[in-house]
Enzyme design. Structure first.
Site, short mmCIF file in Angstrom:
data_model
loop_
_atom_site.label_atom_id
_atom_site.label_comp_id
_atom_site.label_asym_id
_atom_site.label_seq_id
_atom_site.Cartn_x
_atom_site.Cartn_y
_atom_site.Cartn_z
N THR A 1 35.60 30.55 28.62
CA THR A 1 35.01 30.18 29.90
C THR A 1 34.43 28.78 29.80
O THR A 1 33.77 28.46 28.81
CB THR A 1 33.86 31.17 30.24
OG1 THR A 1 34.44 32.42 30.53
CG2 THR A 1 33.03 30.69 31.42
N ARG B 1 36.90 44.18 37.66
CA ARG B 1 35.82 43.85 36.71
C ARG B 1 35.34 42.41 36.91
O ARG B 1 36.13 41.48 37.01
CB ARG B 1 36.33 44.04 35.27
CG ARG B 1 35.28 43.76 34.19
CD ARG B 1 35.31 42.33 33.70
NE ARG B 1 34.35 42.07 32.63
CZ ARG B 1 34.08 40.86 32.16
NH1 ARG B 1 34.69 39.80 32.64
NH2 ARG B 1 33.20 40.71 31.20
N VAL B 2 34.04 42.23 36.97
CA VAL B 2 33.44 40.89 37.05
C VAL B 2 32.41 40.78 35.93
O VAL B 2 31.64 41.72 35.70
CB VAL B 2 32.76 40.68 38.43
CG1 VAL B 2 31.99 39.38 38.46
CG2 VAL B 2 33.81 40.70 39.55
N GLY B 3 32.41 39.66 35.25
CA GLY B 3 31.45 39.45 34.16
C GLY B 3 30.25 38.65 34.60
O GLY B 3 29.85 38.66 35.77
N ASP B 4 29.68 37.93 33.67
CA ASP B 4 28.46 37.17 33.93
C ASP B 4 28.71 35.83 34.62
O ASP B 4 27.84 35.29 35.30
CB ASP B 4 27.75 36.86 32.61
CG ASP B 4 28.65 36.02 31.69
OD1 ASP B 4 29.83 36.38 31.53
OD2 ASP B 4 28.18 34.99 31.16
N GLY C 1 31.17 34.18 26.61
CA GLY C 1 31.25 35.34 25.72
C GLY C 1 31.20 36.64 26.49
O GLY C 1 31.56 36.69 27.67
#
Ligand code: ASP
Length: 334
Positions: A194, A222-225, A246
């Protein structure tokens, strides 16, 4: 500059340039003239700085050169990360990013400006420059977040082109993965890149952008930070900014970037704040052995810091025409 010297210099500068409450407290004992000069030193950093996660040389140079020419922090960060969004060889950002496990490339991004405004897009298909799209959410709507089809339709109304984000190479890699599709959402050194970027412009203003295709072969939706303000990115122009890369789930649980900015507000250096944010994760249990997380941060006086769980994370720093790749210190030295 060697990593050792870098840390030494950062901490030495930190003695005289602590930001936030502590410098203001000191300022109470100063004459009006000195107070004004102190404020100028804090708020008018004439040396622009761009930092970004990983070894994205061209992206960071682009942002740094724009800053040097006088471009504002947010515009420079968006122009910088766009290089990677358009780089089809990069399999974790923008076009060419790895798809979800059903073969759809979905992108996440956010931006935050020096006036505290922010914008974010989640799970967007068919649009390459999602950091710019996040900025449009910020400037052209009364909202902060648009997700999925709504974000995509908004992009077309804003004049963005529809693009097929699944390249031949990323399609082939996904088809290979399908042959033995183990669902193991662990982020290791190979599959997280990222790009999170922080810029300090000539006016001393800080802004940032963060953009990703997220976890490779993730569950649909799905979604991350990365697009979540406070987790993947946070800016407070009075204090500084931070970005993460990460294992997004773990960054979300500790609201990592907001945490770092708040630690800096309380007097910590960017380096100390990044280390404490990593410790919040590693001190919970030993699951950190299976994933990587890295933070970078900058404060108002231009000090920079970085820390990660495992060896291997590097970041870029552009200042005074030099664009350096710096090895981050890390927690797990066992
Ligand atoms: N933080 C991103 C996510 O969890 C992944 C990455 O940094 O590559 O989606």
């Amino acid at each position: 500059m060697k990593r050792r010297d870098f840390i030494k210099n950062a901490s030495l500068t930190g003695v005289g340039l602590t930001v936030g409450g502590s410098i203001l407290n000191c300022a109470e004992n100063l004459s009006e003239k000195t107070k004004n000069e102190t404020t100028m030193a804090l708020n008018k950093n004439k040396t622009p700085i761009a930092i970004c996660t990983w070894g994205f040389v061209a992206a960071n140079a682009k942002a740094g050169e724009q800053l040097f020419k006088g471009s504002k922090a947010l515009d420079s960060a968006i122009a910088g990360v766009a290089i990677e969004e358009e780089n089809i060889k990069n399999t974790t950002v923008g076009k060419g990013g790895a798809p979800d496990r059903e073969g759809n490339v979905t992108l996440d991004a956010c931006v935050m400006d020096s006036n505290g405004d922010c914008g974010s897009v989640l799970c967007v298909e068919n649009i390459t420059n999602v950091a710019e799209l996040a900025k449009r959410v910020m400037t052209e709507t009364p909202h902060v977040i648009l997700a999925g089809l709504g974000a995509e339709e908004f992009a077309y109304r804003q004049g963005f082109e529809k693009d097929n984000l699944l390249t031949e190479d990323s399609k082939k890699a996904w088809e290979d993965w399908l042959k033995s599709p183990e669902y193991k959402p662990l982020i290791n050194i190979e599959n997280h890149d990222t790009i999170g970027m922080l810029c300090l412009d000539k006016d001393g203003d800080i802004a940032g952008a963060c953009t990703t295709s997220g976890l490779s072969y993730k569950m649909k939706g799905r979604v991350g930070d990365s697009p979540i303000i406070g987790s993947g990115l946070f800016i407070d122009n009075e204090i500084g900014g931070a970005v993460a890369t990460g294992m997004g789930e773990e960054v979300l649980k500790t609201v990592g970037s907001f945490l770092i900015v708040e630690l800096m507000r309380n007097g910590m250096s960017p380096q100390g704040a990044c280390e404490e944010a990593v410790r919040r994760i590693t001190s919970k249990n030993d699951r950190y052995k299976d994933f990587q997380i890295a933070y970078i941060a900058i404060n108002k006086s231009g000090e920079v810091g970085s820390y990660c769980i495992h060896k291997g994370f590097t970041y870029m720093k552009y200042q005074n025409g030099e664009n350096n790749n710096i090895h981050s210190d890390y927690f797990d030295k066992a």
